[in-house]
Design a protein around this motif. Structure first.
Motif, PDB file in Angstrom:
ATOM      1  N   HIS A  17       0.842  -1.203   0.000  1.00 52.72           N
ATOM      2  CA  HIS A  17       0.000   0.000   0.000  1.00 52.72           C
ATOM      3  C   HIS A  17       0.880   1.258   0.000  1.00 52.72           C
ATOM      4  O   HIS A  17       1.557   1.547   0.983  1.00 52.72           O
ATOM      5  CB  HIS A  17      -0.912  -0.055   1.234  1.00 52.72           C
ATOM      6  CG  HIS A  17      -1.802   1.140   1.378  1.00 52.72           C
ATOM      7  ND1 HIS A  17      -2.436   1.444   2.546  1.00 52.72           N
ATOM      8  CD2 HIS A  17      -2.147   2.110   0.502  1.00 52.72           C
ATOM      9  CE1 HIS A  17      -3.139   2.548   2.389  1.00 52.72           C
ATOM     10  NE2 HIS A  17      -2.974   2.965   1.156  1.00 52.72           N
ATOM     11  N   PRO A  38      -8.041  14.722   3.587  1.00 53.57           N
ATOM     12  CA  PRO A  38      -9.004  13.776   4.141  1.00 53.57           C
ATOM     13  C   PRO A  38      -8.355  12.764   5.079  1.00 53.57           C
ATOM     14  O   PRO A  38      -7.134  12.574   5.054  1.00 53.57           O
ATOM     15  CB  PRO A  38      -9.569  13.060   2.907  1.00 53.57           C
ATOM     16  CG  PRO A  38      -8.877  13.596   1.720  1.00 53.57           C
ATOM     17  CD  PRO A  38      -7.906  14.635   2.133  1.00 53.57           C
ATOM     18  N   SER A  39      -9.193  12.125   5.846  1.00 51.31           N
ATOM     19  CA  SER A  39      -8.741  11.072   6.740  1.00 51.31           C
ATOM     20  C   SER A  39      -8.129   9.934   5.921  1.00 51.31           C
ATOM     21  O   SER A  39      -8.654   9.568   4.876  1.00 51.31           O
ATOM     22  CB  SER A  39      -9.963  10.587   7.528  1.00 51.31           C
ATOM     23  OG  SER A  39      -9.584   9.549   8.370  1.00 51.31           O
ATOM     24  N   GLY A  40      -6.993   9.444   6.384  1.00 52.11           N
ATOM     25  CA  GLY A  40      -6.338   8.336   5.690  1.00 52.11           C
ATOM     26  C   GLY A  40      -5.481   8.758   4.517  1.00 52.11           C
ATOM     27  O   GLY A  40      -4.938   7.917   3.799  1.00 52.11           O
ATOM     28  N   SER A  41      -5.308  10.069   4.310  1.00 50.72           N
ATOM     29  CA  SER A  41      -4.547  10.529   3.147  1.00 50.72           C
ATOM     30  C   SER A  41      -3.036  10.523   3.384  1.00 50.72           C
ATOM     31  O   SER A  41      -2.274  10.804   2.459  1.00 50.72           O
ATOM     32  CB  SER A  41      -5.013  11.933   2.738  1.00 50.72           C
ATOM     33  OG  SER A  41      -4.872  12.839   3.808  1.00 50.72           O
ATOM     34  N   GLY A  42      -2.606  10.249   4.612  1.00 51.06           N
ATOM     35  CA  GLY A  42      -1.169  10.149   4.868  1.00 51.06           C
ATOM     36  C   GLY A  42      -0.581  11.331   5.611  1.00 51.06           C
ATOM     37  O   GLY A  42       0.641  11.474   5.689  1.00 51.06           O
ATOM     38  N   LYS A  43      -1.430  12.155   6.201  1.00 51.11           N
ATOM     39  CA  LYS A  43      -0.929  13.341   6.920  1.00 51.11           C
ATOM     40  C   LYS A  43      -0.036  12.933   8.092  1.00 51.11           C
ATOM     41  O   LYS A  43       1.081  13.446   8.250  1.00 51.11           O
ATOM     42  CB  LYS A  43      -2.109  14.191   7.436  1.00 51.11           C
ATOM     43  CG  LYS A  43      -3.077  14.624   6.345  1.00 51.11           C
ATOM     44  CD  LYS A  43      -4.204  15.491   6.885  1.00 51.11           C
ATOM     45  CE  LYS A  43      -5.111  14.799   7.883  1.00 51.11           C
ATOM     46  NZ  LYS A  43      -5.865  13.653   7.313  1.00 51.11           N
ATOM     47  N   SER A  44      -0.515  12.019   8.910  1.00 48.61           N
ATOM     48  CA  SER A  44       0.283  11.582  10.063  1.00 48.61           C
ATOM     49  C   SER A  44       1.542  10.860   9.601  1.00 48.61           C
ATOM     50  O   SER A  44       2.620  11.054  10.163  1.00 48.61           O
ATOM     51  CB  SER A  44      -0.528  10.640  10.964  1.00 48.61           C
ATOM     52  OG  SER A  44      -1.624  11.316  11.511  1.00 48.61           O
TER      53      SER A  44
HETATM   54  P1  ADP Z   1      -4.106  10.546   8.078  1.00 53.20           P
HETATM   55  O1  ADP Z   1      -3.228  10.987   9.214  1.00 53.20           O
HETATM   56  O2  ADP Z   1      -4.117  11.477   6.933  1.00 53.20           O
HETATM   57  O3  ADP Z   1      -5.504  10.233   8.523  1.00 53.20           O
HETATM   58  P2  ADP Z   1      -2.393   8.214   8.072  1.00 53.20           P
HETATM   59  O4  ADP Z   1      -1.050   8.753   7.745  1.00 53.20           O
HETATM   60  O5  ADP Z   1      -2.648   7.860   9.482  1.00 53.20           O
HETATM   61  O6  ADP Z   1      -3.526   9.173   7.491  1.00 53.20           O
HETATM   62  O7  ADP Z   1      -2.638   6.901   7.230  1.00 53.20           O
HETATM   63  C1  ADP Z   1      -2.480   6.872   5.825  1.00 53.20           C
HETATM   64  C2  ADP Z   1      -2.740   5.464   5.313  1.00 53.20           C
HETATM   65  O8  ADP Z   1      -1.745   4.582   5.797  1.00 53.20           O
HETATM   66  C3  ADP Z   1      -4.059   4.860   5.774  1.00 53.20           C
HETATM   67  O9  ADP Z   1      -4.582   4.095   4.719  1.00 53.20           O
HETATM   68  C4  ADP Z   1      -3.677   3.982   6.908  1.00 53.20           C
HETATM   69  O10 ADP Z   1      -4.570   2.922   7.053  1.00 53.20           O
HETATM   70  C5  ADP Z   1      -2.302   3.510   6.515  1.00 53.20           C
HETATM   71  N1  ADP Z   1      -1.434   3.244   7.679  1.00 53.20           N
HETATM   72  C6  ADP Z   1      -1.055   4.149   8.610  1.00 53.20           C
HETATM   73  N2  ADP Z   1      -0.243   3.589   9.522  1.00 53.20           N
HETATM   74  C7  ADP Z   1      -0.113   2.289   9.165  1.00 53.20           C
HETATM   75  C8  ADP Z   1       0.603   1.166   9.698  1.00 53.20           C
HETATM   76  N3  ADP Z   1       1.367   1.309  10.792  1.00 53.20           N
HETATM   77  N4  ADP Z   1       0.510  -0.010   9.062  1.00 53.20           N
HETATM   78  C9  ADP Z   1      -0.241  -0.145   7.934  1.00 53.20           C
HETATM   79  N5  ADP Z   1      -0.940   0.871   7.378  1.00 53.20           N
HETATM   80  C10 ADP Z   1      -0.884   2.065   7.973  1.00 53.20           C
END
Ligand code: ADP
Ligand code: MG
Length: 243
Positions: A17, A38-44
């Protein structure tokens, strides 16, 4: 050097992924960057890559001229200059507020106990919580805990601060106090990268707003450019939902 953070061809995958896909960004000293999306876009994930809390799949992240991916780089040394504040505070529950703020600089030998105490008290004053120094985190509101978390990060004298949705877990009436502390920090010239849903704050305080979706930044410009004249339909859709 005016450039604090240089991101080159950053790719981050979790297994197959791809979350971040060939990101190139340069952040200058004193920039206040708000990241929206959006949520899940990779910000964190992006934020965590900036201090190697996430191992990157490929590319380079260069902080103050030091390449984090270089095997010879002492990542712990670099991290000492990068403060991070999370949505869920992560204070140490068994330590007082003062101890929470003094722990890292004393443990890492940056300050003597007396120096750390003095600095902690002045930081707690600046976030309006000096009177709570002997309390434990449990007795504080969410907004107060977050202000302590900011003071704790500042105790290491960072020159970059990363914030991951610092106000998202707070009751609405607590949000303003935390944003005011961050605004003050921005006014002092701190380089800041802030993931936030607070569009008003982004408009007022950021000099740069970046919108992430589909693995990359689709927008990167002044708040005026991004909020008033977004280049992509996806940005417009997102802004219509949140504004
Ligand atoms: P955001 O902060 O924008 O909501 P995240 O950076 O948390 O998004 O996550 C981005 C994508 O990476 C999401 O699809 C999430 O499910 C996936 N993801 C985040 N951390 C992990 C992890 N430790 N293992 C597998 N997938 C992850
Ligand atoms: Mg997140």
């Amino acid at each position: 050097m005016a450039e604090k953070i240089l991101v080159e061809h950053l790719v981050k995958k979790y297994d197959e992924h791809t979350v971040l896909n060939d990101i190139n960004v340069s952040i200058k000293k004193g920039d206040v960057v708000c990241i929206i999306g959006p949520s899940g876009s990779g910000k964190s994930t992006f934020l965590r890559c900036l201090n190697q809390l996430e191992e990157i799949t490929s590319g380079n992240i260069i902080v103050d001229g030091t390449n984090l991916t270089d095997k010879n780089t002492n990542i712990n040394k670099v991290r000492q200059h990068i403060g991070m504040v999370f949505q869920h505070f992560n204070l140490f529950p068994h330590l007082t507020i003062l101890e929470n703020v003094t722990l890292a600089p004393v443990d890492l030998g940056k300050l003597s106990k007396a120096e750390a105490n003095e600095k902690a008290i002045s930081l707690l004053e600046s976030v309006g919580l000096a009177d709570k120094k002997d309390s434990y985190p449990d007795s504080l509101s969410g907004g107060q805990k977050q202000r302590v978390a900011i003071a704790r990060a500042l105790a290491m004298n960072p020159d970059i601060m990363l914030f991951d949705e610092p106000t998202s877990a707070l009751d609405p009436e607590m949000v303003g106090d935390v944003l005011n502390v961050m605004k003050e920090l921005a006014n002092q010239g701190m380089t800041m990268v802030i993931v936030t849903h607070e569009m008003g704050f982004a408009k007022e305080v950021a000099n740069r707003v970046m919108f992430i979706d589909g693995g990359n930044f689709l927008e990167d410009g002044s708040p005026e450019q991004v909020f008033e004249h977004p280049q992509h339909e996806r940005t417009k859709d997102f802004l219509n939902k949140v504004l």
